[in-house]
Design a protein around this motif. Structure first.
Motif, short mmCIF file in Angstrom:
data_model
loop_
_atom_site.label_atom_id
_atom_site.label_comp_id
_atom_site.label_asym_id
_atom_site.label_seq_id
_atom_site.Cartn_x
_atom_site.Cartn_y
_atom_site.Cartn_z
N LYS A 278 23.10 3.89 -16.94
CA LYS A 278 23.22 3.47 -18.34
C LYS A 278 24.66 3.09 -18.65
N ALA A 279 25.60 3.92 -18.18
CA ALA A 279 27.02 3.61 -18.39
C ALA A 279 27.40 2.34 -17.63
N ALA A 280 26.84 2.19 -16.41
CA ALA A 280 27.13 0.99 -15.62
C ALA A 280 26.59 -0.25 -16.33
N ALA A 281 25.42 -0.12 -16.96
CA ALA A 281 24.83 -1.25 -17.69
C ALA A 281 25.69 -1.61 -18.90
N GLU A 282 26.17 -0.58 -19.61
CA GLU A 282 27.03 -0.82 -20.78
C GLU A 282 28.34 -1.48 -20.37
N ALA A 283 28.80 -1.20 -19.14
CA ALA A 283 30.04 -1.79 -18.65
C ALA A 283 29.82 -3.15 -18.00
N GLY A 284 28.57 -3.61 -18.00
CA GLY A 284 28.28 -4.92 -17.43
C GLY A 284 28.20 -4.93 -15.91
N GLN A 285 28.09 -3.75 -15.30
CA GLN A 285 28.04 -3.65 -13.84
C GLN A 285 26.61 -3.51 -13.32
N PHE A 286 25.65 -3.39 -14.23
CA PHE A 286 24.24 -3.27 -13.84
C PHE A 286 23.41 -3.85 -14.98
N ARG A 287 22.32 -4.54 -14.63
CA ARG A 287 21.50 -5.18 -15.66
C ARG A 287 20.80 -4.13 -16.52
N GLU A 288 20.98 -4.26 -17.83
CA GLU A 288 20.41 -3.27 -18.74
C GLU A 288 18.89 -3.30 -18.72
N ASP A 289 18.30 -4.52 -18.63
CA ASP A 289 16.83 -4.60 -18.62
C ASP A 289 16.25 -3.97 -17.36
N LEU A 290 16.95 -4.09 -16.21
CA LEU A 290 16.48 -3.45 -14.98
C LEU A 290 16.61 -1.94 -15.08
N TYR A 291 17.69 -1.48 -15.71
CA TYR A 291 17.86 -0.03 -15.90
C TYR A 291 16.69 0.54 -16.68
N TYR A 292 16.32 -0.10 -17.79
CA TYR A 292 15.23 0.44 -18.61
C TYR A 292 13.88 0.33 -17.88
N ARG A 293 13.73 -0.66 -17.00
CA ARG A 293 12.50 -0.79 -16.22
C ARG A 293 12.40 0.32 -15.18
N LEU A 294 13.54 0.70 -14.61
CA LEU A 294 13.55 1.76 -13.59
C LEU A 294 13.49 3.16 -14.21
N GLY B 275 0.81 -1.22 0.00
CA GLY B 275 0.00 0.00 0.00
C GLY B 275 0.84 1.26 0.00
N GLY B 276 2.14 1.12 0.27
CA GLY B 276 3.01 2.29 0.39
C GLY B 276 4.11 2.34 -0.64
N THR B 277 5.30 2.77 -0.19
CA THR B 277 6.42 3.03 -1.08
C THR B 277 7.66 2.32 -0.57
N VAL B 278 8.41 1.71 -1.50
CA VAL B 278 9.73 1.13 -1.19
C VAL B 278 10.79 2.04 -1.81
N PHE B 279 11.73 2.50 -0.98
CA PHE B 279 12.82 3.36 -1.46
C PHE B 279 14.11 2.55 -1.45
N LEU B 280 14.66 2.28 -2.63
CA LEU B 280 15.90 1.52 -2.77
C LEU B 280 17.05 2.48 -3.04
N ASP B 281 17.77 2.85 -1.99
CA ASP B 281 18.89 3.78 -2.12
C ASP B 281 20.14 3.02 -2.55
N GLU B 282 21.00 3.71 -3.29
CA GLU B 282 22.24 3.10 -3.81
C GLU B 282 21.93 1.80 -4.56
N ILE B 283 20.98 1.89 -5.47
CA ILE B 283 20.53 0.71 -6.23
C ILE B 283 21.69 0.10 -7.02
N GLU B 284 22.69 0.94 -7.35
CA GLU B 284 23.83 0.43 -8.11
C GLU B 284 24.64 -0.61 -7.33
#
Length: 460
Positions: free
Chosen positions: A294-310, A242-251
């Motif tokens: 986006k740069a982290a995703a291109e470097a393979g350090q973050f999932r590209e599909d999750l980046y576009y979803r966020l 019913g509320g909000t989830v705040f994910l800080d430092e998602i990287e």
């Protein structure tokens, strides 16, 4: 500095010669004496937020000085009252101080002594009134729903407008900004202004939770799901229903967990560890990062599909150095908060303090500024309330700005402070800054400042 001639001093005494002598002394010192023959007459003319001080004899027919002191303290406990006692009347002076008198003068007293006591009392009164105005502004800010984004620069006004608009749309949000820029405050502001405000706001720092436990923290687990799982645990996502989830430092989220987070965002359901039954979720997710995902995703350090979803809605949060004109206002805001919490006073900024604030580069952004404001309130007296000393010699990088830009920034900030202090009254601002009204109006046009904006912000 305030012009002494604009500051009144009430002189209350039934002896005409003392009123005349004290009045002449104060007039020569640049103050405006207001003589009264009785306490009753003076009280009738005492306005709220009287900017000066009261000087009164103790021995008077009718209402005496002690009764006057008590009445003044009932009306305004911060108004300095200076009482005049007879020669050798130490017990009365002690009683007066115990009752809350600011100071006392023993007859006969030198004119220099009167001027000095009045000067200190007026300085105290000035601090009290400015602190009162700041507290009133803070209370007005707190009456608005959710945390307030303090600032008048176009960058922060745009951010506030976007926060208001996004809060009404139930979409996931990505916040991008440097460490200490205020991403957590913006996330709370979105939540508190949204229809979800009455439900939980669950903040998770992805960089602070151990990788071995973060999956259980987020999704929960069933009893016996793994060694040590002695009972069922409700995860953060489920708790935030019913509320909000705040994910800080998602990287900082492990890549293996990013796959499961993507599934949660797409399906709006979660499965506890050790269970196969999906639990529907009614949540909004706000993620925050200090890196270019986006740069982290291109470097393979973050999932590209999750980046576009966020990346459905992205809010960039400007660093403090890009909105320098807000720094004095923010500092005073944090100082008042700290003063309210500690029961101390928050001395207003002077020109040297504003200059020190504007010269610093603020690598820690708003968080660093808030910490400085708290040190100023708690420890400032030990450093003579010198902000350059409290900054501990931190090297300034304001030199990146050309000298004319630094001068203009400083001048605009001083005018902004004066307009706020005097609630947009141009004549008083002109007098305080020592500027002819035409020159002041020219500068208001130059800096895009409007006196009426400060009058409107002072309304209830």
């Amino acid at each position: 500095m305030h012009d002494p001639a604009a500051i009144p001093v009430m002189i209350i005494d039934d002896e005409p010669h003392l009123r005349i002598t004290a009045g002449q002394t104060l007039e020569l010192a640049g103050y405006t004496p207001e003589p009264y023959a009785s306490a009753e007459e003076a009280l009738e003319q005492l306005p709220p937020d009287f900017p000066g001080v009261v000087v009164s004899d103790i021995r008077m027919p009718g209402m005496d000085g002690m009764a006057l002191l008590r009445e003044v303290r009932l009306r305004d406990p911060d108004l300095p009252v200076i009482l005049i006692t007879g020669h050798g009347d130490i017990s009365t002076a002690v009683e007066a101080m115990r009752e809350g008198a600011w100071d006392f003068l023993e007859k006969p007293f030198a004119g220099e002594r009167l001027v000095e006591v009045v000067r200190r009392g007026i300085e105290k009164r000035r601090l009290s009134l400015e602190n009162r105005a700041l507290k009133a502004e803070l209370e007005a800010q707190q009456s608005a729903p959710g945390p307030r984004l303090v600032g008048r620069t176009p960058a922060i006004q745009r951010l506030a407008s976007m926060v208001q608009r996004i809060s009404q749309v139930d979409a996931d949000v990505l916040l991008f900004g440097e460490t200490g820029a205020g991403k957590d405050l913006v996330a709370r502001a979105i939540h508190e202004r949204s229809p979800r405000a009455g439900h939980p706001f669950v903040a998770i720092n992805c960089g602070a939770v151990p990788e071995s436990t973060i999956e259980s923290e987020l999704f929960g687990h069933e009893k016996g799901a793994f060694t040590g799982a002695v009972e069922r645990r409700i995860g953060k996502f489920e708790h935030a229903s019913g509320g909000t989830v705040f994910l800080d430092e998602i990287e900082s989220m492990p890549l293996s967990l990013q796959v499961k987070l993507l599934r949660v965002l797409q399906e709006r359901s979660v499965e506890r560890l050790g269970a196969n039954v999906p639990i529907p979720l009614d949540i909004r997710v706000i993620a925050a990062t200090k890196v270019d995902l986006k740069a982290a995703a291109e470097a393979g350090q973050f999932r590209e599909d999750l980046y576009y979803r966020l990346n459905v809605v992205t809010l960039p949060i400007p660093p403090l150095r890009e909105r320098r004109e807000d720094i004095p206002l923010l500092f005073q805001h944090f100082a008042v908060v700290a003063a309210n919490r500690s029961g101390l006073e928050a001395p207003p900024l002077d020109a040297a303090g504003i200059s020190a604030l504007l010269a610093h580069d603020w690598p820690g952004n708003v968080r660093e500024l808030r910490n400085l404001a708290e040190r100023y309130v708690l420890l400032g007296s030990a450093f003579g309330y010198r902000l350059d000393a409290l900054l501990e010699g931190a090297e300034s990088e304001a030199g990146e700005l050309a000298l004319p830009q630094q001068v203009e920034l400083f001048e605009k900030s001083l005018i902004d402070q004066a307009l706020a202090r005097h609630r947009g009254r141009v004549s008083e601002v002109s007098e305080q800054l020592g500027l002819p009204r035409k020159t002041l109006y020219d500068k208001l046009r130059k800096y895009g400042l409007k006196a009426e904006d400060y009058r409107q912000s002072a309304e209830p």
